[in-house]
Motif scaffolding. Structure first.
Motif, mmCIF file in Angstrom:
data_model
loop_
_atom_site.group_PDB
_atom_site.id
_atom_site.type_symbol
_atom_site.label_atom_id
_atom_site.label_comp_id
_atom_site.label_asym_id
_atom_site.label_seq_id
_atom_site.Cartn_x
_atom_site.Cartn_y
_atom_site.Cartn_z
ATOM 1 N N SER A 18 0.866 -0.864 0.057
ATOM 2 C CA SER A 18 0.343 -0.265 0.022
ATOM 3 C C SER A 18 1.133 1.337 -0.038
ATOM 4 N N LEU A 19 2.342 1.431 1.140
ATOM 5 C CA LEU A 19 2.839 2.080 0.851
ATOM 6 C C LEU A 19 3.531 2.719 -0.894
ATOM 7 N N LEU A 20 3.842 1.482 -1.039
ATOM 8 C CA LEU A 20 4.530 1.622 -2.239
ATOM 9 C C LEU A 20 3.503 2.005 -3.803
ATOM 10 N N LYS A 21 1.703 1.895 -3.914
ATOM 11 C CA LYS A 21 0.662 2.453 -4.625
ATOM 12 C C LYS A 21 0.856 3.774 -3.856
ATOM 13 N N LEU A 22 0.877 3.913 -2.282
ATOM 14 C CA LEU A 22 1.205 5.840 -2.435
ATOM 15 C C LEU A 22 1.754 6.768 -3.017
ATOM 16 N N LEU A 23 3.020 6.087 -3.403
ATOM 17 C CA LEU A 23 4.813 6.729 -3.034
ATOM 18 C C LEU A 23 4.776 6.784 -4.723
ATOM 19 N N ALA A 24 3.844 5.839 -5.204
ATOM 20 C CA ALA A 24 3.428 5.947 -6.741
ATOM 21 C C ALA A 24 3.094 6.811 -7.867
ATOM 22 N N HIS A 25 2.312 7.937 -6.670
ATOM 23 C CA HIS A 25 2.017 8.829 -7.479
ATOM 24 C C HIS A 25 2.223 10.225 -7.208
ATOM 25 N N GLN A 26 3.182 10.731 -6.038
ATOM 26 C CA GLN A 26 4.000 11.515 -5.905
ATOM 27 C C GLN A 26 4.559 10.957 -4.412
#
Length: 110
Positions: free
Chosen positions: A21-29
């Motif tokens: 989930s952290l990676l998904k969030l960081l994929a955007h910004q």
């Protein structure tokens, strides 16, 4: 001389749902830990530990901006995971072809 930094396994790093989930969030910004923590029912310390594992696997990088640390997604290590999954793609394609053939075969009318 200091001990070498522990490198975490990419597979181990993405095995945890919070880290995914952290990676998904960081994929955007790029985001600071404060903003990341707002998305989870976990303490900042717990989020920081997850980020440390992701960083050790090379999946995130960090930089200081003023008083905060901002984290950024680094997708390159995921090629190891993709390559491993690609190896098994043929297996799944073969199995799905066999299943399709089995389903489409008309029963013998006796």
């Amino acid at each position: 001389m200091s001990a070498p930094a522990l490198k975490h396994d990419v597979f181990q790093a993405v095995a945890d749902p919070t880290r995914r989930s952290l990676l998904k969030l960081l994929a955007h910004q790029e985001m600071p830990i404060v903003a990341l923590s707002e998305n989870f029912p976990l303490s900042r310390t717990a989020i920081n530990k997850h980020l440390h594992i992701l960083s050790g696997a090379g999946l995130v990088s960090s930089r200081r901006v003023g008083r905060e640390t901002r984290y950024r997604f680094q997708p390159e290590p995921l090629t190891e995971l993709r390559d491993w999954l690609d190896f098994f793609e043929t297996y799944w394609d073969d199995r799905l072809s066999l299943l399709k053939e089995f389903v489409e075969v008309k029963p013998d009318p006796q």
